[in-house]
Scaffold this motif. Structure first.
Motif, short mmCIF file in Angstrom:
data_model
loop_
_atom_site.label_atom_id
_atom_site.label_comp_id
_atom_site.label_asym_id
_atom_site.label_seq_id
_atom_site.Cartn_x
_atom_site.Cartn_y
_atom_site.Cartn_z
N MET A 194 0.84 -1.19 0.00
CA MET A 194 0.00 0.00 0.00
C MET A 194 0.88 1.24 0.00
N LYS A 195 0.73 2.08 -1.00
CA LYS A 195 1.48 3.33 -1.10
C LYS A 195 0.54 4.49 -0.81
N THR A 196 1.01 5.44 -0.02
CA THR A 196 0.18 6.60 0.30
C THR A 196 0.70 7.83 -0.43
N LEU A 197 -0.10 8.87 -0.45
CA LEU A 197 0.29 10.13 -1.09
C LEU A 197 1.52 10.72 -0.42
N ARG A 198 1.68 10.49 0.86
CA ARG A 198 2.84 11.02 1.59
C ARG A 198 4.15 10.43 1.07
N GLU A 199 4.13 9.19 0.61
CA GLU A 199 5.33 8.50 0.12
C GLU A 199 5.64 8.83 -1.34
N THR A 200 4.76 9.54 -2.02
CA THR A 200 4.94 9.87 -3.42
C THR A 200 6.03 10.93 -3.58
N LYS A 201 6.88 10.75 -4.59
CA LYS A 201 7.99 11.68 -4.83
C LYS A 201 7.52 12.92 -5.59
N ILE A 202 8.29 14.00 -5.46
CA ILE A 202 8.00 15.24 -6.18
C ILE A 202 8.06 14.97 -7.68
N GLY A 203 7.08 15.49 -8.42
CA GLY A 203 7.05 15.33 -9.86
C GLY A 203 6.26 14.12 -10.33
N GLU A 204 5.81 13.28 -9.43
CA GLU A 204 5.04 12.09 -9.81
C GLU A 204 3.55 12.41 -9.89
N THR A 205 2.89 11.74 -10.81
CA THR A 205 1.43 11.80 -10.90
C THR A 205 0.92 10.43 -10.51
N VAL A 206 -0.01 10.40 -9.55
CA VAL A 206 -0.56 9.14 -9.07
C VAL A 206 -2.08 9.19 -9.12
N LYS A 207 -2.69 8.02 -9.03
CA LYS A 207 -4.15 7.91 -9.08
C LYS A 207 -4.63 7.45 -7.70
N VAL A 208 -5.67 8.10 -7.19
CA VAL A 208 -6.21 7.77 -5.88
C VAL A 208 -6.98 6.45 -5.96
N LEU A 209 -6.61 5.50 -5.08
CA LEU A 209 -7.31 4.22 -5.03
C LEU A 209 -8.44 4.25 -4.01
N ARG A 210 -8.12 4.75 -2.80
CA ARG A 210 -9.15 4.86 -1.77
C ARG A 210 -8.70 5.80 -0.67
N LEU A 211 -9.67 6.24 0.13
CA LEU A 211 -9.41 7.12 1.26
C LEU A 211 -9.63 6.34 2.55
N HIS A 212 -8.66 6.44 3.45
CA HIS A 212 -8.81 5.84 4.77
C HIS A 212 -9.31 6.93 5.72
N GLY A 213 -9.55 6.57 6.95
CA GLY A 213 -10.08 7.56 7.88
C GLY A 213 -11.59 7.54 7.83
N GLU A 214 -12.20 8.34 8.69
CA GLU A 214 -13.65 8.36 8.74
C GLU A 214 -14.18 9.71 9.19
N GLY A 215 -15.46 9.87 9.03
CA GLY A 215 -16.12 11.06 9.53
C GLY A 215 -15.72 12.34 8.84
N ALA A 216 -15.54 13.39 9.64
CA ALA A 216 -15.31 14.74 9.14
C ALA A 216 -14.00 14.85 8.36
N VAL A 217 -12.97 14.13 8.76
CA VAL A 217 -11.68 14.22 8.08
C VAL A 217 -11.80 13.68 6.65
N LYS A 218 -12.39 12.52 6.50
CA LYS A 218 -12.58 11.92 5.17
C LYS A 218 -13.46 12.82 4.30
N ARG A 219 -14.52 13.36 4.89
CA ARG A 219 -15.43 14.24 4.16
C ARG A 219 -14.70 15.49 3.67
N ARG A 220 -13.82 16.07 4.53
CA ARG A 220 -13.09 17.28 4.16
C ARG A 220 -12.16 17.00 2.98
N ILE A 221 -11.47 15.86 3.01
CA ILE A 221 -10.57 15.49 1.90
C ILE A 221 -11.38 15.33 0.61
N MET A 222 -12.52 14.69 0.70
CA MET A 222 -13.36 14.50 -0.49
C MET A 222 -13.90 15.84 -0.99
#
Length: 73
Positions: free
Chosen positions: A1-29
């Motif tokens: 499992m790779k997260t956005l935090r581990e992504t290097k500068i200049g890379e383009t990645v595709k979001v697979l899923r969001l972890h977390g719940e409630g207000a935090v997940k809603r804010r990211i979405m």
């Protein structure tokens, strides 16, 4: 499992899923980071927080904790 935090500068990645719940997940979405969205990592601050990304044509800064909740490929 790779997260956005581990992504290097200049890379383009595709979001697979969001972890977390409630207000935090809603804010990211609400910021436009949803499943299937492409995210380009523009910059990372010297201490790693925040991370500046381009998503859906606009720039967005995310905290490390939030970037860790975003699983990418």
């Amino acid at each position: 499992m790779k997260t956005l935090r581990e992504t290097k500068i200049g890379e383009t990645v595709k979001v697979l899923r969001l972890h977390g719940e409630g207000a935090v997940k809603r804010r990211i979405m609400d910021m436009g980071v949803t499943k299937g969205t492409e995210v380009y990592v523009r910059k990372v601050a010297p201490l790693g927080d925040p991370i500046e990304v381009t998503v859906r044509g606009y720039e967005l800064s995310l905290r490390k904790a939030d970037a860790e909740m975003i699983e990418v490929e």
